[in-house]
Structures are given as C-alpha cells and as structure tokens.
Write a protein that holds these residues in place. Sequence first.
Motif, PDB file in Angstrom:
ATOM      1  N   ASN A  51     -23.857  36.785   7.311  1.00 58.30           N
ATOM      2  CA  ASN A  51     -22.452  36.598   6.975  1.00 58.30           C
ATOM      3  C   ASN A  51     -22.343  35.903   5.624  1.00 58.30           C
ATOM      4  OD1 ASN A  51     -19.729  36.253   6.892  1.00 58.30           O
ATOM      5  ND2 ASN A  51     -19.620  34.791   8.578  1.00 58.30           N
ATOM      6  N   GLY A  52     -22.032  36.673   4.590  1.00 54.15           N
ATOM      7  CA  GLY A  52     -21.966  36.126   3.251  1.00 54.15           C
ATOM      8  C   GLY A  52     -20.847  35.139   3.032  1.00 54.15           C
ATOM      9  N   PHE A  53     -19.864  35.128   3.922  1.00 53.74           N
ATOM     10  CA  PHE A  53     -18.744  34.221   3.736  1.00 53.74           C
ATOM     11  C   PHE A  53     -19.115  32.779   4.049  1.00 53.74           C
ATOM     12  CE2 PHE A  53     -16.913  38.432   4.382  1.00 53.74           C
ATOM     13  CZ  PHE A  53     -16.223  38.554   3.173  1.00 53.74           C
ATOM     14  N   ASP A  54     -20.331  32.569   4.572  1.00 54.52           N
ATOM     15  CA  ASP A  54     -20.846  31.209   4.703  1.00 54.52           C
ATOM     16  C   ASP A  54     -21.122  30.610   3.324  1.00 54.52           C
ATOM     17  OD1 ASP A  54     -20.740  31.450   7.429  1.00 54.52           O
ATOM     18  OD2 ASP A  54     -22.867  31.895   7.676  1.00 54.52           O
ATOM     19  N   LEU A  55     -21.209  31.474   2.309  1.00 58.76           N
ATOM     20  CA  LEU A  55     -21.474  31.015   0.938  1.00 58.76           C
ATOM     21  C   LEU A  55     -20.187  30.802   0.145  1.00 58.76           C
ATOM     22  CD1 LEU A  55     -24.331  33.559   0.114  1.00 58.76           C
ATOM     23  CD2 LEU A  55     -24.622  31.145   0.691  1.00 58.76           C
ATOM     24  N   VAL A  56     -19.042  30.949   0.791  1.00 58.82           N
ATOM     25  CA  VAL A  56     -17.752  30.909   0.103  1.00 58.82           C
ATOM     26  C   VAL A  56     -16.892  29.776   0.656  1.00 58.82           C
ATOM     27  CG1 VAL A  56     -15.735  32.260  -0.572  1.00 58.82           C
ATOM     28  CG2 VAL A  56     -17.904  33.419  -0.090  1.00 58.82           C
ATOM     29  N   ARG A  63     -21.183  30.311  -3.874  1.00 60.30           N
ATOM     30  CA  ARG A  63     -22.415  29.644  -4.288  1.00 60.30           C
ATOM     31  C   ARG A  63     -23.590  30.600  -4.076  1.00 60.30           C
ATOM     32  NH1 ARG A  63     -21.738  27.421   0.864  1.00 60.30           N
ATOM     33  NH2 ARG A  63     -23.626  27.461   2.179  1.00 60.30           N
ATOM     34  N   LYS A  64     -24.636  30.377  -4.837  1.00 57.12           N
ATOM     35  CA  LYS A  64     -25.822  31.227  -4.766  1.00 57.12           C
ATOM     36  C   LYS A  64     -26.666  30.838  -3.554  1.00 57.12           C
ATOM     37  CE  LYS A  64     -28.687  30.563  -8.125  1.00 57.12           C
ATOM     38  NZ  LYS A  64     -29.761  29.753  -7.460  1.00 57.12           N
ATOM     39  N   PRO A  65     -27.102  31.805  -2.736  1.00 58.60           N
ATOM     40  CA  PRO A  65     -27.959  31.452  -1.603  1.00 58.60           C
ATOM     41  C   PRO A  65     -29.294  30.913  -2.088  1.00 58.60           C
ATOM     42  CG  PRO A  65     -27.862  33.831  -1.892  1.00 58.60           C
ATOM     43  CD  PRO A  65     -26.843  33.256  -2.824  1.00 58.60           C
ATOM     44  N   SER A  66     -29.757  29.852  -1.456  1.00 54.65           N
ATOM     45  CA  SER A  66     -30.991  29.213  -1.906  1.00 54.65           C
ATOM     46  C   SER A  66     -32.238  29.881  -1.352  1.00 54.65           C
ATOM     47  CB  SER A  66     -30.982  27.731  -1.482  1.00 54.65           C
ATOM     48  OG  SER A  66     -30.895  27.627  -0.062  1.00 54.65           O
ATOM     49  N   VAL A 141     -24.327  37.486  -8.216  1.00 51.80           N
ATOM     50  CA  VAL A 141     -24.150  37.509  -6.765  1.00 51.80           C
ATOM     51  C   VAL A 141     -22.876  38.283  -6.444  1.00 51.80           C
ATOM     52  CG1 VAL A 141     -23.789  36.124  -4.676  1.00 51.80           C
ATOM     53  CG2 VAL A 141     -25.323  35.289  -6.484  1.00 51.80           C
ATOM     54  N   MET A 142     -22.985  39.206  -5.492  1.00 55.53           N
ATOM     55  CA  MET A 142     -21.831  39.962  -5.012  1.00 55.53           C
ATOM     56  C   MET A 142     -21.755  39.830  -3.496  1.00 55.53           C
ATOM     57  SD  MET A 142     -22.405  43.438  -7.301  1.00 55.53           S
ATOM     58  CE  MET A 142     -20.981  44.310  -6.610  1.00 55.53           C
ATOM     59  N   ILE A 143     -20.548  39.682  -2.986  1.00 55.76           N
ATOM     60  CA  ILE A 143     -20.325  39.601  -1.545  1.00 55.76           C
ATOM     61  C   ILE A 143     -19.291  40.649  -1.155  1.00 55.76           C
ATOM     62  CG2 ILE A 143     -19.562  38.155   0.375  1.00 55.76           C
ATOM     63  CD1 ILE A 143     -20.516  35.734  -1.163  1.00 55.76           C
ATOM     64  N   LYS A 144     -19.663  41.530  -0.244  1.00 62.58           N
ATOM     65  CA  LYS A 144     -18.773  42.611   0.166  1.00 62.58           C
ATOM     66  C   LYS A 144     -17.582  42.062   0.951  1.00 62.58           C
ATOM     67  CE  LYS A 144     -17.352  46.772   0.519  1.00 62.58           C
ATOM     68  NZ  LYS A 144     -16.779  47.399  -0.681  1.00 62.58           N
ATOM     69  N   ASP A 158     -11.732  44.842  -5.989  1.00 65.20           N
ATOM     70  CA  ASP A 158     -12.467  46.097  -5.887  1.00 65.20           C
ATOM     71  C   ASP A 158     -13.511  46.050  -4.770  1.00 65.20           C
ATOM     72  OD1 ASP A 158     -11.545  48.094  -7.952  1.00 65.20           O
ATOM     73  OD2 ASP A 158     -11.851  46.333  -9.239  1.00 65.20           O
ATOM     74  N   GLY A 159     -13.184  45.313  -3.708  1.00 68.80           N
ATOM     75  CA  GLY A 159     -14.039  45.299  -2.532  1.00 68.80           C
ATOM     76  C   GLY A 159     -15.188  44.315  -2.557  1.00 68.80           C
ATOM     77  N   TRP A 160     -15.232  43.460  -3.576  1.00 67.32           N
ATOM     78  CA  TRP A 160     -16.349  42.520  -3.690  1.00 67.32           C
ATOM     79  C   TRP A 160     -15.876  41.164  -4.214  1.00 67.32           C
ATOM     80  CZ3 TRP A 160     -21.308  43.823  -2.200  1.00 67.32           C
ATOM     81  CH2 TRP A 160     -21.589  45.189  -2.043  1.00 67.32           C
ATOM     82  N   GLY A 161     -16.682  40.147  -3.914  1.00 62.81           N
ATOM     83  CA  GLY A 161     -16.601  38.879  -4.623  1.00 62.81           C
ATOM     84  C   GLY A 161     -17.710  38.878  -5.657  1.00 62.81           C
TER      85      GLY A 161
END
Length: 206
Positions: A51-56, A63-66, A141-144, A158-161
């Motif tokens: 879940n990429g939204f844990d990085l938001v 933030r960039k995943p470590s 970094v892109m998050i869908k 456009d569908g991404w962060g």
Amino acid sequence: MKTIQRLHDLGRGLWLDKSIRYLLSGGAIIIVTLAILGGHQQAKSQSNPRNGFDLVDESGNIRKPSDYRDKYEALGTYTVLDPKGDQMHLTYASPGTAEYFRKTGKYPDGTVLVKEVFGTDHARMTTGDAHWASGTKVWFVMIKDTKGRYPGNSLWGDGWGWALFKSDAPDKQVATDYKKDCLGCHIPAKATDWVYVQGYPVLNSK
C-alpha cells in the motif's frame, strides 16, 4: 470385588485412551488446517502490492521508501547515453506489481514505482568495454492513484502521485508541480499509463 475394580479401571483407561486419541487427532486436524490457512494467507498477502499510501501524509506529500532495494521487485534497467554523462535508470516496484500487471494490464491502486538514476563508470574487461552503475544522482517516485485522492495537490494527477529526490538531500522531495517537473519526460508513454513498459520485461506475460 478386586476383579470388578480392575475391570472398571481397565474400562476407564480404555475410554480415556480413546478420548485422548480423538482429541489429539482433532487437534492435529486443527493445527494442519491453521497451517494451511496461514500459508494461504501469507501467499495471498505476498501477492498483493504494498500500500503506497503509507508513504503519503494527509496533504499528499510523498516520502521515498527506505527499503525498496531489499523488498521491492526489479522491473528493468535503461541505459541513457548522454554527452554530459551516461546514465543507468533502475526501476523497482512494490511487491506483487508485476504479477498483477501480467494478469490485468494495469497497476493496482497504491502501486509504488521507484526509479533510481545512476551515473556510470566503465573499463575494458574480458567481455569488452563494460559499463556499470556508479553513484546515485536522483530518485523518481510514483504512486498509483485511481481515485484522485489529492485534487488540491499539484503533485498528483493523471492517475499518479509524483515525487523527485536528489542525492544531496535524499529525503527531501523537491518537485513542486508534476506537470512542470515530471510529466514532460513521460508524454511518449501516455498510452501505457505514463510508464515506459518496453524496458520492463517482467511485466510481459510469460
């Protein structure tokens, strides 16, 4: 009288023995069932993209995943020949992305893509003039985001962060507007959801 007592004790012992064996067999079934269900759940969780939204944060700052080098899957590498200095672009995706894409042709909501851009070094080796990645320059970094979660944030659309980090401050996101800072380089890949999939062979069906 003693004979009757012995028979009673023997019968009680046989009953307990059967009961214990029954309980043990039932317990074994329960344990095996739990093990199977646990293994299925683990396999299922491993196939789901992180879940990429844990990085938001709440405002949409990324933030960039470590741990992307250890826990993400490698999609592929591009070599960019540039008179100012050749580059290698290595792209990683959150776990389960490639499998999901092969099945659906899409990136699931929350997919994280990390592109690490390196400089290069080279030397004459037994295989010829060899080139390799040397020194990180930037990270993209892109998050869908299939739901348009952050309409007021200029880094989402456009569908991404979209996010950009530089090597001199690897934890500081420096992009301010994805249309100005990021999208221009992705226009040729608009038809494939803004991602250059031709460089990522693992996305192809086996």
